[in-house]
Design a protein around this motif. Structure first.
Motif, mmCIF file in Angstrom:
data_model
loop_
_atom_site.group_PDB
_atom_site.id
_atom_site.type_symbol
_atom_site.label_atom_id
_atom_site.label_comp_id
_atom_site.label_asym_id
_atom_site.label_seq_id
_atom_site.Cartn_x
_atom_site.Cartn_y
_atom_site.Cartn_z
ATOM 1 N N ARG A 177 0.839 -1.204 0.000
ATOM 2 C CA ARG A 177 0.000 0.000 0.000
ATOM 3 C C ARG A 177 0.870 1.249 0.000
ATOM 4 O O ARG A 177 0.604 2.215 -0.733
ATOM 5 N N ALA A 178 1.930 1.241 0.791
ATOM 6 C CA ALA A 178 2.826 2.395 0.851
ATOM 7 C C ALA A 178 3.537 2.602 -0.495
ATOM 8 O O ALA A 178 3.698 3.740 -0.964
ATOM 9 N N LYS A 179 3.978 1.510 -1.140
ATOM 10 C CA LYS A 179 4.657 1.635 -2.432
ATOM 11 C C LYS A 179 3.686 2.127 -3.509
ATOM 12 O O LYS A 179 4.048 2.957 -4.356
ATOM 13 N N LEU A 180 2.461 1.629 -3.472
ATOM 14 C CA LEU A 180 1.460 2.090 -4.434
ATOM 15 C C LEU A 180 1.149 3.563 -4.214
ATOM 16 O O LEU A 180 1.049 4.339 -5.178
ATOM 17 N N ASP A 181 1.006 3.977 -2.957
ATOM 18 C CA ASP A 181 0.744 5.387 -2.658
ATOM 19 C C ASP A 181 1.856 6.273 -3.196
ATOM 20 O O ASP A 181 1.594 7.377 -3.713
ATOM 21 N N ALA A 182 3.117 5.805 -3.099
ATOM 22 C CA ALA A 182 4.246 6.592 -3.592
ATOM 23 C C ALA A 182 4.182 6.738 -5.112
ATOM 24 O O ALA A 182 4.474 7.815 -5.660
ATOM 25 N N LEU A 183 3.788 5.682 -5.797
ATOM 26 C CA LEU A 183 3.675 5.752 -7.251
ATOM 27 C C LEU A 183 2.528 6.669 -7.672
ATOM 28 O O LEU A 183 2.672 7.463 -8.608
ATOM 29 N N VAL A 184 1.407 6.571 -6.974
ATOM 30 C CA VAL A 184 0.281 7.453 -7.291
ATOM 31 C C VAL A 184 0.652 8.902 -6.995
ATOM 32 O O VAL A 184 0.341 9.814 -7.774
ATOM 33 N N ALA A 185 1.348 9.134 -5.878
ATOM 34 C CA ALA A 185 1.788 10.489 -5.546
ATOM 35 C C ALA A 185 2.753 11.026 -6.599
ATOM 36 O O ALA A 185 2.801 12.240 -6.862
ATOM 37 N N GLY A 186 3.518 10.116 -7.228
ATOM 38 C CA GLY A 186 4.435 10.526 -8.286
ATOM 39 C C GLY A 186 3.744 10.815 -9.604
ATOM 40 O O GLY A 186 4.390 11.292 -10.538
ATOM 41 N N GLY A 187 2.446 10.521 -9.670
ATOM 42 C CA GLY A 187 1.686 10.837 -10.873
ATOM 43 C C GLY A 187 1.161 9.653 -11.645
ATOM 44 O O GLY A 187 0.371 9.816 -12.578
ATOM 45 N N PHE A 188 1.596 8.431 -11.310
ATOM 46 C CA PHE A 188 1.153 7.258 -12.065
ATOM 47 C C PHE A 188 -0.325 6.986 -11.801
ATOM 48 O O PHE A 188 -0.807 7.073 -10.667
ATOM 49 N N ARG A 189 -1.040 6.654 -12.883
ATOM 50 C CA ARG A 189 -2.480 6.388 -12.796
ATOM 51 C C ARG A 189 -2.860 5.063 -13.445
ATOM 52 O O ARG A 189 -4.005 4.647 -13.347
ATOM 53 N N ARG A 190 -1.941 4.401 -14.108
ATOM 54 C CA ARG A 190 -2.216 3.125 -14.761
ATOM 55 C C ARG A 190 -1.173 2.114 -14.314
ATOM 56 O O ARG A 190 0.032 2.395 -14.371
ATOM 57 N N PHE A 191 -1.639 0.926 -13.897
ATOM 58 C CA PHE A 191 -0.740 -0.091 -13.375
ATOM 59 C C PHE A 191 -1.066 -1.443 -14.003
ATOM 60 O O PHE A 191 -2.204 -1.904 -13.935
ATOM 61 N N VAL A 192 -0.053 -2.051 -14.629
ATOM 62 C CA VAL A 192 -0.179 -3.409 -15.137
ATOM 63 C C VAL A 192 0.501 -4.318 -14.117
ATOM 64 O O VAL A 192 1.715 -4.239 -13.927
ATOM 65 N N LEU A 193 -0.297 -5.144 -13.445
ATOM 66 C CA LEU A 193 0.204 -5.918 -12.321
ATOM 67 C C LEU A 193 0.552 -7.336 -12.755
ATOM 68 O O LEU A 193 -0.333 -8.137 -13.083
ATOM 69 N N LEU A 194 1.865 -7.661 -12.777
ATOM 70 C CA LEU A 194 2.310 -9.024 -13.048
ATOM 71 C C LEU A 194 2.152 -9.814 -11.755
ATOM 72 O O LEU A 194 3.063 -9.885 -10.928
ATOM 73 N N CYS A 195 0.985 -10.370 -11.576
ATOM 74 C CA CYS A 195 0.622 -10.995 -10.298
ATOM 75 C C CYS A 195 1.333 -12.340 -10.139
ATOM 76 O O CYS A 195 1.226 -13.215 -10.995
ATOM 77 N N GLY A 196 2.077 -12.466 -9.055
ATOM 78 C CA GLY A 196 2.839 -13.682 -8.802
ATOM 79 C C GLY A 196 4.243 -13.646 -9.353
ATOM 80 O O GLY A 196 5.022 -14.568 -9.122
ATOM 81 N N GLY A 197 4.594 -12.589 -10.099
ATOM 82 C CA GLY A 197 5.916 -12.530 -10.699
ATOM 83 C C GLY A 197 6.048 -13.546 -11.819
ATOM 84 O O GLY A 197 5.074 -13.906 -12.483
ATOM 85 N N VAL A 198 7.258 -14.052 -12.031
ATOM 86 C CA VAL A 198 7.551 -15.001 -13.107
ATOM 87 C C VAL A 198 7.914 -16.350 -12.493
ATOM 88 O O VAL A 198 8.704 -16.419 -11.561
ATOM 89 N N GLY A 199 7.316 -17.419 -12.999
ATOM 90 C CA GLY A 199 7.705 -18.763 -12.583
ATOM 91 C C GLY A 199 6.932 -19.328 -11.413
ATOM 92 O O GLY A 199 7.161 -20.480 -11.027
ATOM 93 N N ASN A 200 6.020 -18.554 -10.838
ATOM 94 C CA ASN A 200 5.214 -19.070 -9.723
ATOM 95 C C ASN A 200 3.882 -19.608 -10.222
ATOM 96 O O ASN A 200 3.380 -19.219 -11.281
ATOM 97 N N ALA A 201 3.298 -20.487 -9.435
ATOM 98 C CA ALA A 201 2.031 -21.102 -9.794
ATOM 99 C C ALA A 201 0.947 -20.034 -9.934
ATOM 100 O O ALA A 201 0.956 -19.004 -9.251
ATOM 101 N N HIS A 202 0.014 -20.315 -10.817
ATOM 102 C CA HIS A 202 -1.072 -19.378 -11.095
ATOM 103 C C HIS A 202 -1.828 -18.984 -9.825
ATOM 104 O O HIS A 202 -2.210 -17.812 -9.656
ATOM 105 N N GLU A 203 -2.048 -19.917 -8.929
ATOM 106 C CA GLU A 203 -2.820 -19.622 -7.716
ATOM 107 C C GLU A 203 -2.132 -18.585 -6.841
ATOM 108 O O GLU A 203 -2.795 -17.787 -6.185
ATOM 109 N N ILE A 204 -0.797 -18.582 -6.836
ATOM 110 C CA ILE A 204 -0.066 -17.572 -6.063
ATOM 111 C C ILE A 204 -0.340 -16.188 -6.641
ATOM 112 O O ILE A 204 -0.590 -15.227 -5.920
ATOM 113 N N GLY A 205 -0.308 -16.103 -7.965
ATOM 114 C CA GLY A 205 -0.598 -14.822 -8.597
ATOM 115 C C GLY A 205 -2.015 -14.359 -8.327
ATOM 116 O O GLY A 205 -2.252 -13.166 -8.084
#
Length: 388
Positions: A333-361
């Motif tokens: 939440r704190a990292k997202l708030d910092a990005l929004v405060a910096g002006g970002f309004r669109r986020f593409v979320l790579l959920c689970g990162g790379v190589g992890n099971a789909h359920e983790i993402g």
């Protein structure tokens, strides 16, 4: 649903899953049961329907090859999503333009836009020569968004070119025509040069997903440094007649949420290691290596693969990256708030990162909507059904 770049004051999120196929740590193709693939596809489609309900404004599918991702042709999955969903934007994230005939891609994009009722957002990425990539993107953009786009015969399919041997420039219309008058086009752009190219043409940009082994695993570019680059992108766009803003940019973010920061960071790192093991083993088997031979040590010794950097990067490096939404609910939440405060309004979320099971993402995707930023997701969530 409005396009991703519309409604600039609303924060919008795009759900992106890597569709990891190979069992964790697996290198042997005979272990990759087709039933696992069928289950993964169905689970992903069901979760995309739920993501739309939770308030994800877009659904993104990568073009990845090999056992670490079951998505070599994302446009096939986008067509399935067109039939399953009703509101979310469908984002190709990204098609590698140099691996395909550009007019074939344009035809596929138009079909998806028609099937989805006008919800497609084209995403294209570069692997290979920059000039050729830009040329192919121009062809795709022109074929999708302009009727009778002029195309050199060399860029036509062999069958079509046979009828136009004497023509210097052909007029090509790709069918079907898309539903949208202007299908949004996004390109992956990180450097000053690639951002300037996008700005001159008025293209939207994906940025922020940084893996730099030379910088301790994850690159350490600050939010302020990235915002400064993007403001130059706006300036160049304006010089060429395009009104661009932060709504035309999307921060691509590794997203893993766990009970503790340490647990989340280790999930990301373990996923990378599994990805390298599966992909490296796959390539080694293609080259004739024995099933028990591990290719990781060999890959790590090759200076340009980046594997050594992943080996050496501590899990905490993923916590330090400002564009990695990795950690506990409070940390993310704190990292997202910092990005929004910096002006970002669109986020593409790579959920689970790379190589992890789909359920983790998917667990991280739901935690983002329900625990990290429920108020932001509520602005784009599907309205609750009215009582009869």
């Amino acid at each position: 649903m409005s396009t991703l770049s519309e409604d600039p004051d609303i924060v919008k999120f795009v759900y992106w899953d890597n569709l990891t196929y190979a069992p964790t740590g697996s290198r042997a193709p005979e272990e990759w049961d087709p039933k696992l693939g069928a289950k993964l596809y169905e689970s992903y489609l069901e979760h995309c329907v739920e993501a739309e309900r939770l308030g994800y404004a877009g659904l993104s599918v990568p073009e990845h090859f090999g056992p670490s991702s079951l998505s070599p042709h994302p446009n096939v999955m986008l067509a399935a999503l067109a039939a399953r969903t009703t509101r979310a934007r469908l984002v190709s994230g990204v098609n590698l333009a140099l691996l395909h005939h550009p007019l074939h891609l344009a035809e596929q994009f138009n079909m998806i836009d028609v099937l989805s009722g006008g919800r497609l957002e084209i995403g294209l990425g570069r692997r290979g020569d920059r000039a050729v990539f830009e040329h192919n993107v121009d062809l795709i953009d022109g074929a999708v968004n302009r009727i009778d786009h002029p195309v050199a015969p060399a860029d036509l399919t062999p069958t079509t070119a046979a009828f136009l041997q004497e023509a210097e420039v052909a007029k090509v219309t790709v069918w079907p025509r898309p539903v949208q008058p202007q299908v949004p086009l996004w390109v992956a752009a990180e450097t000053d040069e690639s951002l300037a190219t996008a700005a001159r043409r008025g293209w939207n940009v994906f940025t922020g997903l940084n893996l730099d082994p030379a910088a301790g695993g994850m690159s350490k570019i600050s939010v302020a440094e990235m915002v400064a680059r993007l403001h130059r992108y706006f300036e160049i766009g304006k010089e060429h007649g395009h009104e661009l803003s932060m709504a035309n940019t999307a921060a691509s973010c590794f997203t893993v949420i766990a009970d503790t920061d340490r647990e989340a960071a280790e999930i990301v790192r373990d996923g990378f290691m599994s990805h390298i093991s599966a992909a490296g083993g796959f390539l080694a088997r293609m080259a004739g290596a024995a099933p028990d031979d591990s290719p990781l040590e060999t890959l790590a010794k090759e200076g340009d693969t980046g594997v050594q950097g992943v080996f050496e990067a501590p899990a905490e490096s993923y916590l330090r990256n400002p564009f990695a939404l990795v950690g506990s609910v409070e940390t993310v939440r704190a990292k997202l708030d910092a990005l929004v405060a910096g002006g970002f309004r669109r986020f593409v979320l790579l959920c689970g990162g790379v190589g992890n099971a789909h359920e983790i993402g998917w667990q991280s995707a739901t935690a983002m909507a329900r625990d990290v930023a429920p108020d932001l997701f509520a602005a784009t969530a599907a309205p609750a059904p009215t009582a009869r």
